[in-house]
Design a protein around this motif. Structure first.
Motif, PDB file in Angstrom:
ATOM      1  N   SER A  57       0.851  -1.190   0.000  1.00 55.06           N
ATOM      2  CA  SER A  57       0.000   0.000   0.000  1.00 55.06           C
ATOM      3  C   SER A  57       0.890   1.244   0.000  1.00 55.06           C
ATOM      4  O   SER A  57       2.089   1.173   0.282  1.00 55.06           O
ATOM      5  CB  SER A  57      -0.898   0.007   1.239  1.00 55.06           C
ATOM      6  N   LEU A  58       0.297   2.384  -0.296  1.00 52.62           N
ATOM      7  CA  LEU A  58       1.062   3.633  -0.240  1.00 52.62           C
ATOM      8  C   LEU A  58       1.543   3.909   1.185  1.00 52.62           C
ATOM      9  O   LEU A  58       2.630   4.459   1.368  1.00 52.62           O
ATOM     10  CB  LEU A  58       0.252   4.803  -0.775  1.00 52.62           C
ATOM     11  N   ASP A  59       0.768   3.507   2.181  1.00 48.63           N
ATOM     12  CA  ASP A  59       1.208   3.663   3.573  1.00 48.63           C
ATOM     13  C   ASP A  59       2.466   2.836   3.839  1.00 48.63           C
ATOM     14  O   ASP A  59       3.418   3.320   4.447  1.00 48.63           O
ATOM     15  CB  ASP A  59       0.116   3.244   4.552  1.00 48.63           C
ATOM     16  N   GLU A  60       2.447   1.577   3.400  1.00 56.75           N
ATOM     17  CA  GLU A  60       3.617   0.717   3.564  1.00 56.75           C
ATOM     18  C   GLU A  60       4.800   1.266   2.767  1.00 56.75           C
ATOM     19  O   GLU A  60       5.941   1.238   3.241  1.00 56.75           O
ATOM     20  CB  GLU A  60       3.315  -0.703   3.118  1.00 56.75           C
ATOM     21  N   PHE A  61       4.527   1.771   1.572  1.00 56.85           N
ATOM     22  CA  PHE A  61       5.566   2.365   0.743  1.00 56.85           C
ATOM     23  C   PHE A  61       6.227   3.521   1.491  1.00 56.85           C
ATOM     24  O   PHE A  61       7.444   3.618   1.554  1.00 56.85           O
ATOM     25  CB  PHE A  61       4.987   2.855  -0.586  1.00 56.85           C
TER      26      PHE A  61
END
Length: 70
Positions: A57-61
């Motif tokens: 996800s963009l959060d994980e990224f």
């Protein structure tokens, strides 16, 4: 784990190259290396493309991108 390590794992697991990953997100290989080292920042579209390639996800990224090497 840093973003650079994660991309390296992706490259190994998929028997591809950093150049191919850079092509997939629409930047040069040298730009990819500079961005992975933190010299430059990813644009939102580049971050989105790379997060999709890495299946995160963009959060994980963002967490990977801001993680400091040990």
């Amino acid at each position: 784990m840093t973003l650079q390590e994660r991309v390296g794992q992706y490259v190994e697991a998929n028997e591809t190259t950093m150049g191919a990953v850079a092509d997939q997100i629409g930047i040069s290989r040298s730009s990819l290396f500079n961005k992975l080292r933190g010299s430059n920042e990813f644009s939102l579209s580049e971050a989105f493309s790379l997060s999709r390639i890495l299946s995160v996800s963009l959060d994980e990224f963002y967490q990977l991108a801001t993680e400091q090497p040990a």
